[in-house]
Design a protein around this motif. Structure first.
Motif, PDB file in Angstrom:
ATOM      1  N   UNK A 198       0.816  -1.216   0.000  1.00  0.00           N
ATOM      2  CA  UNK A 198       0.000   0.000   0.000  1.00  0.00           C
ATOM      3  C   UNK A 198       0.847   1.261   0.000  1.00  0.00           C
TER       4      UNK A 198
ATOM      5  N   UNK B 127       1.116   2.445  -3.370  1.00  0.00           N
ATOM      6  CA  UNK B 127      -0.105   2.460  -4.184  1.00  0.00           C
ATOM      7  C   UNK B 127      -0.405   3.835  -4.767  1.00  0.00           C
ATOM      8  N   UNK B 128      -0.187   4.908  -3.993  1.00  0.00           N
ATOM      9  CA  UNK B 128      -0.471   6.236  -4.555  1.00  0.00           C
ATOM     10  C   UNK B 128       0.454   6.536  -5.710  1.00  0.00           C
ATOM     11  N   UNK B 129       1.744   6.309  -5.521  1.00  0.00           N
ATOM     12  CA  UNK B 129       2.689   6.593  -6.608  1.00  0.00           C
ATOM     13  C   UNK B 129       2.327   5.797  -7.862  1.00  0.00           C
TER      14      UNK B 129
ATOM     15  N   UNK C  68      -0.695   4.508  -8.709  1.00  0.00           N
ATOM     16  CA  UNK C  68      -1.960   4.973  -9.293  1.00  0.00           C
ATOM     17  C   UNK C  68      -1.746   6.290 -10.035  1.00  0.00           C
TER      18      UNK C  68
ATOM     19  N   UNK D 294      -4.195  11.487  -0.267  1.00  0.00           N
ATOM     20  CA  UNK D 294      -4.143  11.571  -1.728  1.00  0.00           C
ATOM     21  C   UNK D 294      -4.495  10.246  -2.407  1.00  0.00           C
ATOM     22  N   UNK D 295      -4.021   9.116  -1.849  1.00  0.00           N
ATOM     23  CA  UNK D 295      -4.359   7.836  -2.496  1.00  0.00           C
ATOM     24  C   UNK D 295      -5.855   7.589  -2.438  1.00  0.00           C
ATOM     25  N   UNK D 296      -6.439   7.753  -1.264  1.00  0.00           N
ATOM     26  CA  UNK D 296      -7.883   7.513  -1.154  1.00  0.00           C
ATOM     27  C   UNK D 296      -8.657   8.399  -2.129  1.00  0.00           C
TER      28      UNK D 296
ATOM     29  N   UNK E 174      -7.533   9.848  -4.987  1.00  0.00           N
ATOM     30  CA  UNK E 174      -7.287   9.466  -6.387  1.00  0.00           C
ATOM     31  C   UNK E 174      -8.068   8.197  -6.726  1.00  0.00           C
TER      32      UNK E 174
END
Lengths: 265, 265
Positions: A44, A47-49, A51, B47-49, B51
């Protein structure tokens, strides 16, 4: 174990069950009419990078679904298990290919927060190409599609950077426009080609020796057409070296329950 | 301070400069031919949530650009400053509207990791509607578009959940199909409507009293057409209560340098 014949007439559930039961082969030409998907699972923390990498690079990385952390049952294939229903997986540690296997439940359990991304695959529009009378030569030959690393730079995102991987199909000059038009109707599964013609123009030195998949089948006069490919995340893993990742093996896709028409623009 | 006339003929840079210099008005009808954007900035931890929320809800939240953490100059408007170039901002704390202002540099500096999302806006296809002879009544009236909370559930993503906000335009029956077709060409800026006709069917009790923007302008016989709206992230902020967020004020959009045609499918 019942041996299921895996061809165009297989249903997505039949194909997934065959892979769960141990069969392994490239999925081009299987389960006519249903979308296929590339797969990558990452901790996780990454995961942002990733996405964001996909958002900034929609041609190679069109997202079909992002599963919640730890989840392995996709909404686009209810009842499926992403840990068993692909024919061949690759395990990556620090950007190096550490293992190849047909079931990832053991390594999955090493982590409690893997986020899985399902990404569109150009196999999805191969049946529409064939329906329009365009021969897809690797399917006729019973081979995997040839895929190549290129010099095309993807947009960076956080800790991920990469060049683009492409798949190639040889098409007769009279059908190049039609192949571009038909694939272009499916932006969610890579859409229109990113390059048509001279392989050297995107840094491909020898078209006869692809970096992934099988050697190309080209007939006299064929123009090589190159589509953005969902193996690009694997190139990003090699370039960016996250501590852990799981992907499918190139060409061994996850078959979804979503009719390909649903991804038409 | 030079007063710039803000109308269809303004360039994006002129409009942004006018907002930077203190003007504030809804941006419908301004800068013909250029895409407009909704804006939300969130701490990187969210930011992940967010996006993922956008990825799962592409009709209300089509992402045009995600800026790197801390960055305030968008690639889709080089030289612009996201902290000053919108006419009116809203500051949110714990899901409550805490302040409205025309410059966010002070609050921006309270944080070092804000991630800014620019999201497509239906103002982008209003000029194409008008070019096709479809009157856009709120522009003719010099008013903001009316926007409504609805009962349409968005897909959840991590800590974000919400119902959908929609914008409404009244269209004559003979032009409903054309309005759907033209807007449908622009999936990156909300695309085709999500609902046509009876407002009660999506939980809108009184069409005369929108939740955001100005009262609707409807002519006799008009059919209300409802498009997914980029104010939905503000409804998500209210519902999900992140500790901090900055958004534009509904209708006071960020004007990009990207020609609207670039978002045509």
């Amino acid at each position: 174990m019942e041996h299921i014949s895996l061809d165009a007439s297989a249903s997505p559930a039949q194909a997934r069950r065959a892979f769960r039961d141990g069969q392994a082969r490239p999925t081009c030409g299987i389960a006519r009419g249903y979308a296929q998907a590339n797969m990558i699972s990452l901790p996780k923390e990454y995961a942002f990078d990733f996405l964001l990498f996909a958002q900034r690079n929609p041609k190679p990385c069109p997202i079909l679904e992002v599963l919640d952390a730890g989840s392995y049952e996709p909404k686009i294939a209810p009842g499926a298990d992403i840990r068993t229903d692909i024919g061949r997986y690759r395990i990556w540690r620090d950007g190096e290919l550490a293992d190849t296997c047909d079931d990832i439940r053991d390594v999955w359990d090493e982590h409690d927060d893997l986020v899985t991304f399902l990404i569109g695959c150009s196999f999805t529009f191969e049946f529409p190409l064939m329906d329009a009378g365009i021969p897809v030569r690797h399917i006729i030959a019973g081979a995997n599609v040839p895929m190549y690393d290129t010099s095309i730079r993807c947009a960076d995102a956080g800790r991920f950077s990469s060049t683009m991987v492409v798949s190639m199909r040889g098409i007769q000059p009279s059908q190049v426009a039609q192949a571009a038009r038909i694939s272009g109707r499916y932006p969610g599964v890579h859409g229109a080609p990113v390059w048509v013609g001279d392989p050297a123009g995107i840094g491909i030195g020898d078209i006869a020796h692809p970096d992934y998949g099988d050697a190309p089948v080209l007939e006299p006069g064929d123009i090589p057409m190159f589509w953005a490919c969902g193996v690009t995340p694997q190139a990003a893993v090699m370039a960016s070296r996250p501590p852990f990742a799981i992907t499918h093996a190139p060409g061994y896709m996850f078959i979804t329950d979503v009719p390909d028409r649903q991804y038409m623009a």
